[in-house]
Design a protein around this motif. Structure first.
Motif, PDB file in Angstrom:
ATOM      1  N   TRP A  73       0.814  -1.212   0.000  1.00  0.00           N
ATOM      2  CA  TRP A  73       0.000   0.000   0.000  1.00  0.00           C
ATOM      3  C   TRP A  73       0.853   1.270   0.000  1.00  0.00           C
ATOM      4  CZ3 TRP A  73      -5.049   1.067  -0.726  1.00  0.00           C
ATOM      5  CH2 TRP A  73      -5.947  -0.008  -0.739  1.00  0.00           C
ATOM      6  N   ALA A  74       2.079   1.163   0.454  1.00  0.00           N
ATOM      7  CA  ALA A  74       2.956   2.334   0.488  1.00  0.00           C
ATOM      8  C   ALA A  74       3.281   2.851  -0.914  1.00  0.00           C
ATOM      9  CB  ALA A  74       4.244   2.003   1.230  1.00  0.00           C
ATOM     10  N   ASP A  75       3.091   2.003  -1.943  1.00  0.00           N
ATOM     11  CA  ASP A  75       3.396   2.393  -3.321  1.00  0.00           C
ATOM     12  C   ASP A  75       2.201   3.013  -4.038  1.00  0.00           C
ATOM     13  OD1 ASP A  75       6.009   1.429  -3.096  1.00  0.00           O
ATOM     14  OD2 ASP A  75       5.387  -0.617  -3.595  1.00  0.00           O
ATOM     15  N   TRP A  76       1.085   3.174  -3.341  1.00  0.00           N
ATOM     16  CA  TRP A  76      -0.108   3.773  -3.944  1.00  0.00           C
ATOM     17  C   TRP A  76       0.176   5.218  -4.368  1.00  0.00           C
ATOM     18  CZ3 TRP A  76      -2.991   8.073  -2.774  1.00  0.00           C
ATOM     19  CH2 TRP A  76      -4.269   8.175  -3.339  1.00  0.00           C
ATOM     20  N   GLU A  77      -0.363   5.620  -5.528  1.00  0.00           N
ATOM     21  CA  GLU A  77      -0.164   6.979  -6.031  1.00  0.00           C
ATOM     22  C   GLU A  77      -1.509   7.598  -6.395  1.00  0.00           C
ATOM     23  OE1 GLU A  77       2.443   6.974  -9.357  1.00  0.00           O
ATOM     24  OE2 GLU A  77       4.118   6.058  -8.292  1.00  0.00           O
ATOM     25  N   PRO A  78      -1.683   8.872  -6.129  1.00  0.00           N
ATOM     26  CA  PRO A  78      -2.945   9.528  -6.488  1.00  0.00           C
ATOM     27  C   PRO A  78      -3.019   9.826  -7.980  1.00  0.00           C
ATOM     28  CG  PRO A  78      -1.437  11.110  -5.508  1.00  0.00           C
ATOM     29  CD  PRO A  78      -0.760   9.775  -5.413  1.00  0.00           C
ATOM     30  N   GLY A  79      -4.235   9.799  -8.520  1.00  0.00           N
ATOM     31  CA  GLY A  79      -4.457  10.243  -9.882  1.00  0.00           C
ATOM     32  C   GLY A  79      -4.153   9.246 -10.975  1.00  0.00           C
ATOM     33  N   VAL A  80      -3.792   8.002 -10.628  1.00  0.00           N
ATOM     34  CA  VAL A  80      -3.533   6.977 -11.642  1.00  0.00           C
ATOM     35  C   VAL A  80      -4.383   5.753 -11.315  1.00  0.00           C
ATOM     36  CG1 VAL A  80      -1.185   7.762 -12.096  1.00  0.00           C
ATOM     37  CG2 VAL A  80      -1.560   6.025 -10.352  1.00  0.00           C
ATOM     38  N   TYR A  81      -4.352   4.789 -12.223  1.00  0.00           N
ATOM     39  CA  TYR A  81      -5.096   3.553 -11.993  1.00  0.00           C
ATOM     40  C   TYR A  81      -4.267   2.639 -11.090  1.00  0.00           C
ATOM     41  CZ  TYR A  81      -7.671   5.218 -16.099  1.00  0.00           C
ATOM     42  OH  TYR A  81      -8.393   5.975 -16.981  1.00  0.00           O
ATOM     43  N   ASN A  82      -4.619   2.580  -9.819  1.00  0.00           N
ATOM     44  CA  ASN A  82      -3.889   1.756  -8.862  1.00  0.00           C
ATOM     45  C   ASN A  82      -4.549   0.384  -8.726  1.00  0.00           C
ATOM     46  OD1 ASN A  82      -1.760   3.564  -7.394  1.00  0.00           O
ATOM     47  ND2 ASN A  82      -3.603   4.838  -7.535  1.00  0.00           N
ATOM     48  N   TYR A  83      -3.717  -0.639  -8.764  1.00  0.00           N
ATOM     49  CA  TYR A  83      -4.207  -2.004  -8.568  1.00  0.00           C
ATOM     50  C   TYR A  83      -3.263  -2.733  -7.614  1.00  0.00           C
ATOM     51  CZ  TYR A  83      -7.572  -1.499 -12.353  1.00  0.00           C
ATOM     52  OH  TYR A  83      -8.619  -1.086 -13.127  1.00  0.00           O
ATOM     53  N   LEU A  84      -3.834  -3.448  -6.677  1.00  0.00           N
ATOM     54  CA  LEU A  84      -3.055  -4.227  -5.720  1.00  0.00           C
ATOM     55  C   LEU A  84      -2.863  -5.635  -6.260  1.00  0.00           C
ATOM     56  CD1 LEU A  84      -1.742  -4.438  -2.887  1.00  0.00           C
ATOM     57  CD2 LEU A  84      -3.992  -5.186  -2.043  1.00  0.00           C
ATOM     58  N   ARG A 138      -9.059   2.786  -5.255  1.00  0.00           N
ATOM     59  CA  ARG A 138      -9.479   4.151  -5.565  1.00  0.00           C
ATOM     60  C   ARG A 138      -8.260   5.012  -5.886  1.00  0.00           C
ATOM     61  NH1 ARG A 138     -13.717   5.969  -0.953  1.00  0.00           N
ATOM     62  NH2 ARG A 138     -13.136   7.993  -1.879  1.00  0.00           N
ATOM     63  N   ASP A 139      -8.448   6.025  -6.738  1.00  0.00           N
ATOM     64  CA  ASP A 139      -7.319   6.889  -7.098  1.00  0.00           C
ATOM     65  C   ASP A 139      -7.269   8.150  -6.247  1.00  0.00           C
ATOM     66  OD1 ASP A 139      -9.472   8.291  -8.032  1.00  0.00           O
ATOM     67  OD2 ASP A 139      -8.768   8.455 -10.103  1.00  0.00           O
ATOM     68  N   ASP A 140      -8.208   8.282  -5.301  1.00  0.00           N
ATOM     69  CA  ASP A 140      -8.238   9.478  -4.463  1.00  0.00           C
ATOM     70  C   ASP A 140      -8.040   9.180  -2.983  1.00  0.00           C
ATOM     71  OD1 ASP A 140     -10.614   8.139  -4.106  1.00  0.00           O
ATOM     72  OD2 ASP A 140     -11.878   9.933  -4.190  1.00  0.00           O
ATOM     73  N   ALA A 141      -7.940   7.890  -2.630  1.00  0.00           N
ATOM     74  CA  ALA A 141      -7.785   7.536  -1.212  1.00  0.00           C
ATOM     75  C   ALA A 141      -7.270   6.108  -1.099  1.00  0.00           C
ATOM     76  CB  ALA A 141      -9.116   7.676  -0.474  1.00  0.00           C
ATOM     77  N   HIS A 142      -6.679   5.787   0.058  1.00  0.00           N
ATOM     78  CA  HIS A 142      -6.125   4.453   0.288  1.00  0.00           C
ATOM     79  C   HIS A 142      -7.235   3.461   0.641  1.00  0.00           C
ATOM     80  CE1 HIS A 142      -2.356   6.623   0.349  1.00  0.00           C
ATOM     81  NE2 HIS A 142      -1.675   5.500   0.489  1.00  0.00           N
ATOM     82  N   PHE A 143      -8.139   3.241  -0.311  1.00  0.00           N
ATOM     83  CA  PHE A 143      -9.225   2.293  -0.084  1.00  0.00           C
ATOM     84  C   PHE A 143      -9.453   1.487  -1.354  1.00  0.00           C
ATOM     85  CE2 PHE A 143     -10.334   5.811   2.830  1.00  0.00           C
ATOM     86  CZ  PHE A 143     -10.331   5.104   4.040  1.00  0.00           C
ATOM     87  N   PRO A 144      -9.925   0.247  -1.193  1.00  0.00           N
ATOM     88  CA  PRO A 144     -10.302  -0.532  -2.379  1.00  0.00           C
ATOM     89  C   PRO A 144     -11.511   0.088  -3.069  1.00  0.00           C
ATOM     90  CG  PRO A 144      -9.993  -1.964  -0.468  1.00  0.00           C
ATOM     91  CD  PRO A 144     -10.006  -0.559   0.039  1.00  0.00           C
ATOM     92  N   GLU A 145     -11.548  -0.035  -4.395  1.00  0.00           N
ATOM     93  CA  GLU A 145     -12.714   0.402  -5.155  1.00  0.00           C
ATOM     94  C   GLU A 145     -13.848  -0.580  -4.886  1.00  0.00           C
ATOM     95  OE1 GLU A 145     -14.975   2.495  -6.599  1.00  0.00           O
ATOM     96  OE2 GLU A 145     -13.167   3.293  -7.586  1.00  0.00           O
ATOM     97  N   ASP A 146     -15.084  -0.087  -4.853  1.00  0.00           N
ATOM     98  CA  ASP A 146     -16.199  -0.988  -4.555  1.00  0.00           C
ATOM     99  C   ASP A 146     -17.289  -0.960  -5.619  1.00  0.00           C
ATOM    100  OD1 ASP A 146     -17.168   1.520  -4.111  1.00  0.00           O
ATOM    101  OD2 ASP A 146     -17.730   1.199  -2.020  1.00  0.00           O
ATOM    102  N   VAL A 147     -17.007  -0.292  -6.762  1.00  0.00           N
ATOM    103  CA  VAL A 147     -17.997  -0.223  -7.843  1.00  0.00           C
ATOM    104  C   VAL A 147     -17.386  -0.836  -9.108  1.00  0.00           C
ATOM    105  CG1 VAL A 147     -19.464   1.261  -9.245  1.00  0.00           C
ATOM    106  CG2 VAL A 147     -18.972   1.884  -6.862  1.00  0.00           C
TER     107      VAL A 147
END
Length: 694
Positions: free
Chosen positions: A90-101, A118-127
């Motif tokens: 999770w430390a490698d997460w970046e804002p504004g891009v398509y993040n995938y774990l 999500r690209d705006d917060a450290h949370f999984p996408e749910d939609v």
């Protein structure tokens, strides 16, 4: 003979000499690598200069230099979508891009799943959407078919083979296997143990492993066929690390690998096509090098090295287990060898291993067997390095041509002047910031933009003042040495259009003096046509020079954009209107050049000479230029725009009042290109003229 003292050493040395004769030596291997790294740069730098988030990598045999003319290896191109960020922490997460774990567990090993974040917060996408799937635990997972959709949206076609799309090359060009990939900047968890392992061969070195670790990895869109997550699973690729390993092989190791591929092509693939791959052979080679003392890998021990690798391949097939060198949990042979084929493949390898090298005499690839016999008999054999060098230089020239075309295509519907200035500025910045092939590429491409910028500025000043501005001349002077002729022909064309026939003639005379018909090769990739082998003189020069030889051995076709129309004689300007509205519907994505005036250098040289000598009243020189134009159209094998040259010749014949000959030229042109050809207009115009004169 086979039991004589020194037999192994003697045959190994002769075998090494034969491989050197067909281009498997240090000089040609390095030339191959530099050429394809230049091509890799050709695709990546344009992305950087227009802020497109993408990178291109050339991988496999062509870029490694581990192929021959006879092996005829495809080009492997990995296209990386840099607007994605695949993370393992999770430390490698970046804002504004398509993040995938990246999710790695026993259910998808050795692959992974990609959970949408999500690209705006450290949370999984749910939609979820059409490219994603919600699994039983609620995770939103990216389908591996999503990149297929991206390729379809880009109108890029090809036949899918696993993660790759095979695109058939133009006649005379290699086929290309394109793999779409997503980047992960961190080294894969499944490969971390590899960084600490060290076999008796002390290979790879710690330095190589540090480099490999810093390359990160990719994920490519393919799942295991027997996996319950087949449409969700992604394969982890360490292809840049593998390329690093290949670049650090000795010549004996490279030759051993090439021999394995020749054996594969000769004895196994004709009967068992999709069983053993060259990548399996490469992996077996890696394992053998890592677990064998380095002194074994010598030129005079090549036969033993080959037997060692073939024995390891035999055991892998026997056990149906070929662990990936870096990610050992990935068994490359799983599901690849049908039970009914296995004993036959093993028997073939057993016979080759026990033949003590005599089986190599049956290899027809690159005439290897025949060459070995000649070498053992101390008879001369033909070296192929000049032909290979010629082909590589043409490949490099085509990469420059492609890069320019990509930029011009992207610039449509924008200000060409601003775009050209921006491109030149960015290329100059990259030139001073980088080293190696990136620096070379910028030095070869930037002058092309200088020529285009100078020409469009000249077109503007000709329209307003019927003269060429000093700024235009300054820019075009910076690009005069892109190749033998194309940029200089643009300069001559400008002078001709303002009526300065003296300077036109001077420039044309200088071009003809440097255009050696025994050496210079035309370069055009506007469309697919059958290319004939390059000239011997061209190959000979290329064998002793690198990419700088593009400047004096190649002749690019001459391109005039619509904004350069005032630098174009009216006879050629017709080509900007070659397509009817109906024909435009049949044009493909790569046919954007049809809105330009494009002509091969040599016919345009003679056409301009004909027109210039006509104005100067030099009848003998005019007729000589006309004869050369006709002869070039008839005899030069590698013209990309022969129909355009015929249209120009027809108009010259009209000027000579040979209307029947002119009509014949237009008809020949129409036979070559039935659609998108202004010859139709010329035929209608000429028939009307002939009818009115009756």
């Amino acid at each position: 003979m086979f039991h004589q003292p020194g037999y192994i050493e003697n045959v190994s040395l002769r075998l090494s000499e034969v491989l050197a004769d067909i281009g498997v030596d240090e000089r040609i291997v390095l030339k191959r690598r530099k050429t394809f790294l230049l091509g890799e740069t050709m695709f990546t730098i344009p992305y950087k200069t227009v802020d497109v988030p993408g990178s291109s990598y050339f991988l496999g045999s062509q870029c490694e230099g581990t192929t021959t003319t006879g092996l005829d290896s495809d080009i492997d191109n990995l296209l990386c979508h840099d607007d994605f960020n695949i993370i393992q922490d999770w430390a490698d997460w970046e804002p504004g891009v398509y993040n995938y774990l990246m999710i790695q567990d026993e259910t998808v090993s050795p692959g992974c799943l990609l959970q949408n974040l999500r690209d705006d917060a450290h949370f999984p996408e749910d939609v979820p959407n059409e490219h994603h799937f919600r699994d039983g635990t609620g995770r939103i997972l990216l389908r591996n078919t999503s990149l297929t959709a991206l390729r379809a949206q880009a109108n890029q076609v090809g036949v899918r083979h696993g993660p790759a799309y095979a695109q058939q090359g133009y006649p005379g060009f290699k086929d290309v296997d394109i793999v779409d990939a997503l980047p992960c900047r961190s080294w894969p968890l499944q490969a971390r143990q590899w960084l600490d392992q060290q076999g008796v061969g002390q290979w790879p070195s710690d330095h190589m492993k540090r480099y490999c670790r810093n390359t990160g990895c990719f994920v490519v869109a393919v799942g295991s066929k027997d996996s319950e997550y087949e449409d969700l699973e992604w394969r982890i690729s360490t292809s840049l690390a593998e390329r690093c390993l290949m670049f650090n092989l000795s010549m004996a190791q490279i030759r051993c690998y090439i021999l394995m591929k020749m054996i594969l092509k000769t004895f196994i693939k004709p009967h068992f096509e999709d069983t053993i791959s060259s990548f399996m052979c490469k992996t077996v080679l890696f394992h053998c090098i890592a677990n064998t003392y380095s002194y074994v890998w010598r030129e005079n021990n090549l036969l033993v090295c080959l037997s060692l690798c073939l024995l390891a391949l035999y055991n892998s097939i026997l056990n149906e287990n070929c662990p990936h060198f870096i990610i050992p949990g990935n068994n490359l042979m799983r599901g690849h060898i049908p039970h009914k084929y296995k004993p036959h493949i093993l028997e073939i390898l057993h016979q080759i291993i026990n033949s003590r090298g005599t089986s190599l005499l049956g290899i027809k690839c690159d005439d290897l067997g025949e060459r070995i016999q000649l070498k053992i008999s101390h008879l001369p054999s033909v070296k192929t390095s000049d032909w290979i060098s010629g082909g590589l230089l043409l490949t490099a020239a085509n990469y420059i041509y492609d890069a320019l075309s990509i930029y011009l295509f992207w610039t449509r519907n924008r200000s060409y002047k601003v775009a050209m200035q921006t491109y030149i500025f960015k290329l100059v910045c990259i030139f001073y910031q980088c080293q190696g092939v990136e620096k070379t590429f910028c030095s070869l491409l930037a002058p092309q933009f200088c020529t285009t910028l100078g020409s469009l500025l000249a077109s503007s000043s000709i329209r307003q003042y019927n003269s060429i501005s000093a700024e235009a001349l300054n820019w075009i002077s910076l690009g005069l040495n892109t190749d033998v002729s194309s940029s200089k022909l643009k300069l001559a064309s400008m002078f001709y259009c303002i009526g300065d026939t003296q300077r036109t003639e001077t420039v044309l005379r200088g071009i003809e003096a440097k255009y050696d018909l025994n050496i210079v090769e035309p370069v055009c990739k506007c469309h697919d046509f059958i290319h004939q082998p390059p000239r011997r003189g061209f190959n000979a020069i290329c064998d002793n020079h690198n990419e700088e030889a593009i400047q004096y051995t190649t002749a690019f076709c001459v391109k005039f954009l619509p904004c350069e129309k005032n630098c174009v004689p009216h006879e050629l300007r017709y080509e900007m209107f070659r397509s009817t509205q109906e024909e435009r519907a049949f044009r493909g994505l790569g046919d954007y050049w049809m809105d330009w005036a494009v002509v091969d250098s040599l016919p345009y040289l003679y056409f301009l000479q004909y027109k210039t000598y006509s104005h100067l009243g030099r009848q003998e020189d005019k007729q000589r230029a006309l004869s050369k134009l006709a002869r070039t159209i008839d005899q030069e094998p590698n013209l990309g725009h022969r129909e355009t040259a015929l249209n120009l010749l027809g108009q010259c014949m009209e000027q000579e009042e040979q209307t029947v000959v002119a009509l014949h030229c237009y008809l020949l042109s129409l036979n070559l290109r039935e659609r998108n050809n202004v010859a139709k207009f010329h035929i209608c115009r000429l028939l009307s003229k002939m009818a009115n004169n009756l």
